[in-house]
Design an enzyme around this catalytic site. Structure first.
Site, PDB file in Angstrom:
ATOM      1  N   GLY A 198      -1.751  -3.431  -4.762  1.00  0.00           N
ATOM      2  CA  GLY A 198      -1.935  -2.818  -3.557  1.00  0.00           C
ATOM      3  C   GLY A 198      -0.397  -2.350  -3.028  1.00  0.00           C
ATOM      4  O   GLY A 198       0.280  -3.377  -3.452  1.00  0.00           O
TER       5      GLY A 198
ATOM      6  N   ASP B  32      -7.125   2.652  -5.754  1.00  0.00           N
ATOM      7  CA  ASP B  32      -7.880   1.612  -5.295  1.00  0.00           C
ATOM      8  C   ASP B  32      -9.207   2.401  -4.658  1.00  0.00           C
ATOM      9  O   ASP B  32     -10.429   1.650  -4.558  1.00  0.00           O
ATOM     10  CB  ASP B  32      -7.242   0.924  -4.425  1.00  0.00           C
ATOM     11  CG  ASP B  32      -6.815   1.793  -3.423  1.00  0.00           C
ATOM     12  OD1 ASP B  32      -6.243   3.018  -3.702  1.00  0.00           O
ATOM     13  OD2 ASP B  32      -6.195   1.018  -2.343  1.00  0.00           O
TER      14      ASP B  32
END
Length: 258
Positions: A8, A110
């Site tokens: 991330g 994601d």
């Protein structure tokens, strides 16, 4: 055993997965300059501390929203785990859900992976709230199609912006206020109230508007590391699953059959 890597904007999560069970997980700050060798030294020590050998890892899957980090993570897999990594969203682990939005290619890996996991674990229409660098609120319909969503600044990002722009405001921890009062008697309390209850109100208000637009029964699923911070003080979540992205990566890897 599968090594699932979720890269991330703020952190990279490495998780060891056996079947559907997450055996161990570790988190490191995202730095696109970090080399495969640096990852290997750090990860090898953590594997050893948990009682695992590098040879236990036989497959690797990566999801990333940081393109510059991908090369070194691929090198990590090839050099230190002797396996070609699966890349979420690319053959042979393409998304197996419909992306019913205007620009499917722009959807972060994601969010797609989390949508896959949420639909696999829950029936019906879903609103999935992922608390990360940004807070995303996504609608996955009862057929498993990704229908769109919302992107808002994450709570840490909001606090960083506030402190950076106001010279006299102190750095505070992200936590629930000490009292139920929404009228603060000092600067720190006022900041806690504004950040925390303001964020709860943001989430509750957006979910309420999404429910009205979807106009069908909806299950609200919260995920991400900060989800449990809000669970005790809001009834908006039906279920909290902090590891939904890792679960989605494990599902994709299982479907690859290689």
């Amino acid at each position: 055993m599968l090594l699932a890597i979720d890269a991330g904007n703020t952190n990279i999560v490495f998780a060891l997965v056996a079947g559907e069970t997450i055996e161990a997980r570790w988190r490191i700050a995202t730095d696109a300059r970090r080399t495969a060798d640096e990852y290997a030294v750090w990860l090898s020590q953590l594997l050893h501390l948990e009682g695992y050998d590098r040879a236990a890892v036989t497959r690797v899957i990566i999801a990333t929203v940081v393109p510059r980090a991908l090369h070194n993570l691929q090198t990590l897999s090839r050099k230190y785990f002797a396996t070609e990594p699966l890349i979420a969203g690319r053959a042979p682990v393409e998304w197996d859900i419909a992306l019913d939005i205007d620009e499917p290619a722009s959807l972060g890996a994601d969010r797609a992976v989390t949508a896959i996991a949420a639909h696999a674990r829950h029936a019906g229409d879903l609103i999935v709230i992922d608390f990360g660098t940004a807070t995303t609120i996504d609608w996955i319909d009862y057929r498993g199609a990704y229908k769109g969503g919302i992107i808002a600044p994450g709570i840490n990002l909001s606090l960083d912006a506030l402190v950076a722009a106001a010279a006299k405001l102190p750095r505070i921890a992200i936590e629930a206020p000490a009292t139920a009062s929404v009228i603060g008697r000092n600067t720190a309390d006022q900041m806690h109230i504004g950040i925390y209850w303001g964020y709860v109100s943001l989430i509750e208000g957006l979910v309420r508007r999404m429910r009205a637009q979807i106009a069908r029964p909806v299950t609200v699923v919260a995920t991400g590391g900060l989800a449990i911070l809000f669970e005790a003080h809001s009834s908006v979540f039906d279920v909290v699953e902090p590891d939904l992205t890792i679960t989605g990566l494990a599902i994709l890897a299982a479907r690859a059959h290689i």
